[in-house]
Each structure stands twice: as structure tokens, then as C-alpha cells.
Design a protein around this motif. Structure first.
Motif, PDB file in Angstrom:
ATOM      1  N   SER A 144      32.101  53.751  42.743  1.00 33.91           N
ATOM      2  CA  SER A 144      32.779  53.825  41.449  1.00 33.91           C
ATOM      3  C   SER A 144      33.709  52.630  41.288  1.00 33.91           C
ATOM      4  CB  SER A 144      33.579  55.127  41.333  1.00 33.91           C
ATOM      5  OG  SER A 144      34.624  55.180  42.290  1.00 33.91           O
ATOM      6  N   PHE A 145      33.647  52.016  40.107  1.00 31.24           N
ATOM      7  CA  PHE A 145      34.518  50.888  39.773  1.00 31.24           C
ATOM      8  C   PHE A 145      35.427  51.313  38.630  1.00 31.24           C
ATOM      9  CE2 PHE A 145      30.645  48.993  41.492  1.00 31.24           C
ATOM     10  CZ  PHE A 145      31.140  48.059  42.386  1.00 31.24           C
ATOM     11  N   THR A 146      36.733  51.130  38.802  1.00 36.93           N
ATOM     12  CA  THR A 146      37.692  51.533  37.780  1.00 36.93           C
ATOM     13  C   THR A 146      38.554  50.353  37.368  1.00 36.93           C
ATOM     14  OG1 THR A 146      37.765  53.778  38.707  1.00 36.93           O
ATOM     15  CG2 THR A 146      39.541  53.141  37.222  1.00 36.93           C
ATOM     16  N   SER A 147      38.405  49.922  36.108  1.00 34.57           N
ATOM     17  CA  SER A 147      39.208  48.833  35.523  1.00 34.57           C
ATOM     18  C   SER A 147      39.192  47.580  36.376  1.00 34.57           C
ATOM     19  CB  SER A 147      40.650  49.307  35.294  1.00 34.57           C
ATOM     20  OG  SER A 147      40.673  50.402  34.399  1.00 34.57           O
ATOM     21  N   THR A 148      38.026  47.242  36.906  1.00 35.79           N
ATOM     22  CA  THR A 148      37.887  46.034  37.712  1.00 35.79           C
ATOM     23  C   THR A 148      37.392  44.875  36.849  1.00 35.79           C
ATOM     24  OG1 THR A 148      35.690  46.808  38.372  1.00 35.79           O
ATOM     25  CG2 THR A 148      37.500  47.236  39.883  1.00 35.79           C
ATOM     26  N   GLU A 149      37.548  43.664  37.364  1.00 32.37           N
ATOM     27  CA  GLU A 149      37.072  42.489  36.637  1.00 32.37           C
ATOM     28  C   GLU A 149      35.554  42.448  36.605  1.00 32.37           C
ATOM     29  OE1 GLU A 149      37.141  37.882  37.708  1.00 32.37           O
ATOM     30  OE2 GLU A 149      39.123  38.600  37.092  1.00 32.37           O
ATOM     31  N   ASN A 150      34.925  42.798  37.722  1.00 28.54           N
ATOM     32  CA  ASN A 150      33.470  42.865  37.806  1.00 28.54           C
ATOM     33  C   ASN A 150      33.067  44.185  38.449  1.00 28.54           C
ATOM     34  OD1 ASN A 150      33.001  39.919  37.089  1.00 28.54           O
ATOM     35  ND2 ASN A 150      34.192  39.678  38.953  1.00 28.54           N
ATOM     36  N   GLY A 151      31.793  44.510  38.293  1.00 28.66           N
ATOM     37  CA  GLY A 151      31.231  45.625  39.023  1.00 28.66           C
ATOM     38  C   GLY A 151      30.459  45.082  40.204  1.00 28.66           C
ATOM     39  N   VAL A 152      29.125  44.992  40.040  1.00 34.00           N
ATOM     40  CA  VAL A 152      28.290  44.409  41.088  1.00 34.00           C
ATOM     41  C   VAL A 152      27.919  42.988  40.659  1.00 34.00           C
ATOM     42  CG1 VAL A 152      27.485  46.567  42.034  1.00 34.00           C
ATOM     43  CG2 VAL A 152      26.272  45.602  40.097  1.00 34.00           C
TER      44      VAL A 152
END
Length: 387
Positions: free
Chosen positions: A261-269
């Protein structure tokens, strides 16, 4: 749990069933956080290494001030060393008090070393402030580094406030990192959570990572990596790269990233390569069962990475990207273009698969953009047109 995780669980618990315990306080370590305990820790390590059987170094509750420390396993006789930590290891708050040799706590050429519990606090705030003020500051040190080592386990460990990278795995084979917490503010510069390079058989599982840079970064020369059960944020996501700075460079292959899970990140994958000639490659990568929440660039391949247009303008990336699969990825994008595949003009991406990718932007479906990318897509129309 991956087969590697099951192997390590039984392997280490069996080997450490009977062992000699070395308490760092018996070697002079002070738990008040003010008196330097570096020599005591090194003495405990020396005794554990000299043991002809499995051994345990025990760190009781309390705060232990540690300056640069180097654990060399090349001459160890012990067949397994466990480090059980109930306390907190503190770096000096003054970054000038640490030798700028790359690592605060360094393990090199160790075999069958496991670390259970404890907090490693790099106290990097003063260096971050220096860097953010754009002064002439030292590069900083990695908090916890493993070099050229085999059969490593980290479990239940917290690494926080590192000057630079929090955990580094370099030139290692068969490492299990599970149940760890990596914590630094989102504005802390260059504080990657876990960086892996030139390694094989590394698993990172069931961990929470929030930093000012990549949650997990994957450098050149990696193979057979398994990343599962990660909560990432804040940070820059999970990134393969930057790759291709060197013209002769080892590639990255056989990587699985799932249940993240990614939360409010600049990138995901992300896959990122320099726009420079190189013989590197990225192949056989699976991103699966991933949830995005307000992520700026949920899915991105950037093969035109060239900050400030220096050292690489108007060049195509030589890194060949092939057989990358994105499966069951859903959630929300903070930008309209949620899928951006910007591949090399000289080495287009091939074998890209987008399956069950469903990302929204505001009240509608997000957009996709593909350049020099080939493969197949199923799902909403924008993805089908993209490839």
C-alpha cells in the motif's frame, strides 16, 4: 510467506536453540545514552565471534550511545550470532562526531547473523537541516549496512532518523528483513528506507516504511528479490533504479513486489534509468495486488532521467526493460496521468503487461501515457490505447 522466509525461520531458530549469551553491559556498556559504549559492543562482538558454537549478544533496555562501529565477521568461529536488542542505539546528535565513512553501524563478511528487536536511531535531524539550508554539508552515513554477507535475518527492528539510507544491503546473498519499521520525516533528504544492490535472494516482508526518499530502492546487480506486505508513506515509493549511470553495469531481474500500500507518496512502483548509454537491463518483474492512495505517479517508467540536463542531454537510455507485469493495481492518483511509461527511444520497453489496473483521479478515471512501450493491456480503454 515465501519459501525463503520459511527456510530462515526454522534455520535460525534451530541453530540458536542452545548458545552462549554475551550481555553488552558486562563489557562496560552504559545505558544512559551519554557515555560512549562503542568499545563495549565491539568487545561483546569479539567474544561472540570467538565462540565455537552459536552465540547471542544481548542489549538490555536503555539508551546506548554508539559512534561508528564496524563488525567484521571474516575471522568469526561462531556458526551463528544473534543480536537480541531490548534497548535503543543512539548515534551522536552532532553529525561531525561521526566519521563520514559511509556507515554508522557496519557489518561486513558476516554469515548467519540475525538481529532481533531494538531501535537504531541515527539522530540525523541536524544534518537534514544543514542539507535543506543548502550549506556545504557532508554526505552523511547509512544507519545500518551489510556488505558482502550471507544468510542475514532482521526481525522486529526499528531504524529511524538516519542521516542518509536507513538500511543498506550490498553484495549479500540470502537475507530476510521482516517486521521492521523505518521512520523519518517526509522532508528528510536522501533517507531511502531500504536500499539493495548487487545482491540475490533478498526478502523484505511485512514492514512499515516512511521516509524522505524511496521506501525501497533497488540498485544494479540484483536478482531474485521478494518484497511483500509493505506499507509505504511518506516517501518516493518503491523504485528500481536509478540504473544505467555506468556504460558497463549489471542488470536487475526476477523481482516480485506484491501486497503493498502506498499512501500520499511521490511515486508508487517505478523503474528509473539514466538517459545514458549502458548495457544494463531490467527483466522479469511483477508488481501485484497493490493499493494506491493519493499517489502522484502510481505507475511510472522513466528512462529519460537527467536532472538539470547534465551529463546526459539528448541521449537515449541503454537499459533494456522487458517482461514487466502490473496486475491488480487500484486506488487513487493525485495526478491525472496515473500510468506513465516513458521508455527509451533507442531501446523501447517490451513485454509490458497491464492487467486489472483501475486507478481514479478526482471523480473520474485517470489517464495513461505510453512512449516507446510495447505489450498488452486489459481493463479500461485508455490502457488498451496506451500499448
Amino acid at each position: 510467506m515465501s519459501p525463503l522466509a520459511i527456510f530462515f525461520f526454522f534455520f535460525f531458530n534451530l541453530s540458536l536453540a542452545t548458545n552462549t549469551i554475551y550481555n553488552v553491559q558486562n563489557f562496560g556498556a552504559q545505558s544512559n545514552g551519554k557515555i560512549d559504549s562503542t568499545k563495549a559492543f565491539l568487545s561483546a562482538w569479539g567474544s561472540a565471534c570467538a565462540s565455537t558454537s552459536a552465540s547471542t549478544i544481548y542489549v538490555p533496555r536503555g539508551n546506548y550511545l554508539i559512534r561508528n562501529i564496524y563488525f567484521n565477521g571474516q575471522t568469526c568461529k561462531s556458526n551463528a550470532i544473534a543480536i537480541h536488542i531490548d534497548g535503543t542505539l543512539l548515534a551522536p546528535s552532532d553529525y561531525n562526531a561521526i566519521d563520514n565513512d559511509g556507515s554508522w553501524i557496519k557489518f561486513e563478511k558476516v554469515n548467519r547473523v540475525s538481529i532481533y528487536g531494538g531501535i537504531f536511531d541515527g539522530q540525523g535531524a541536524s544534518l537534514w537541516a544543514c542539507k535543506n539550508s543548502k550549506k556545504n554539508c557532508p554526505k552523511g552515513t547509512t544507519a545500518l549496512a551489510f556488505y558482502n554477507s550471507n544468510n542475514i535475518v532482521m526481525s522486529g527492528v526499528t531504524v529511524q532518523n538516519s542521516q542518509m539510507f536507513h538500511i543498506l544491503v550490498d553484495g549479500c546473498h540470502n537475507a530476510m528483513i521482516q517486521g521492521v519499521k523505518v521512520l523519518s520525516p517526509g522532508n528528510s533528504p536522501n533517507t531511502d528506507g531500504i536500499h539493495v544492490q548487487s545482491s540475490s535472494g533478498v526478502s523484505i516482508m511485512n514492514s512499515n516504511i516512511g521516509t524522505g526518499d524511496d521506501c525501497i530502492s533497488i540498485g544494479p546487480g540484483n536478482s531474485n528479490l521478494w518484497i511483500e506486505g509493505i506499507a509505504c508513506g511518506p516517501g518516493h515509493g518503491i523504485s528500481i533504479g536509478s540504473l544505467g549511470w555506468e556504460s558497463q553495469e549489471q542488470g536487475v531481474q526476477n523481482v516480485t513486489v506484491k501486497m503493498v500500500s502506498f499512501t500520499s507518496t511521490e511515486n508508487g512502483v517505478r523503474v528509473k534509468t539514466w538517459a545514458r548509454p549502458s548495457n544494463g537491463f531490467v527483466r522479469n518483474v511483477l508488481f501485484q495486488h497493490i493499493v494506491m492512495s493519493n499517489v502522484q505517479n502510481p505507475i511510472i517508467i522513466d528512462q529519460n532521467y537527467c536532472p538539470n540536463h547534465e551529463s546526459c542531454p539528448n541521449q537515449g537510455s541503454g537499459v533494456k526493460i522487458s517482461d514487466v507485469t502490473y496486475e491488480d493495481i487500484h486506488g487513487t492518483s493525485a495526478t491525472e496521468i496515473a500510468v506513465k511509461l516513458d521508455c527509451s527511444k533507442t531501446n523501447p520497453c517490451s513485454g509490458i503487461t497491464l492487467e486489472d489496473v483501475n486507478l481514479s483521479y478526482k471523480n473520474g478515471r485517470a489517464e495513461a501515457s505510453c512512449v516507446n512501450a510495447g505489450g498488452r493491456a486489459s481493463g479500461f480503454e485508455e490502457l488498451s490505447k496506451c500499448l
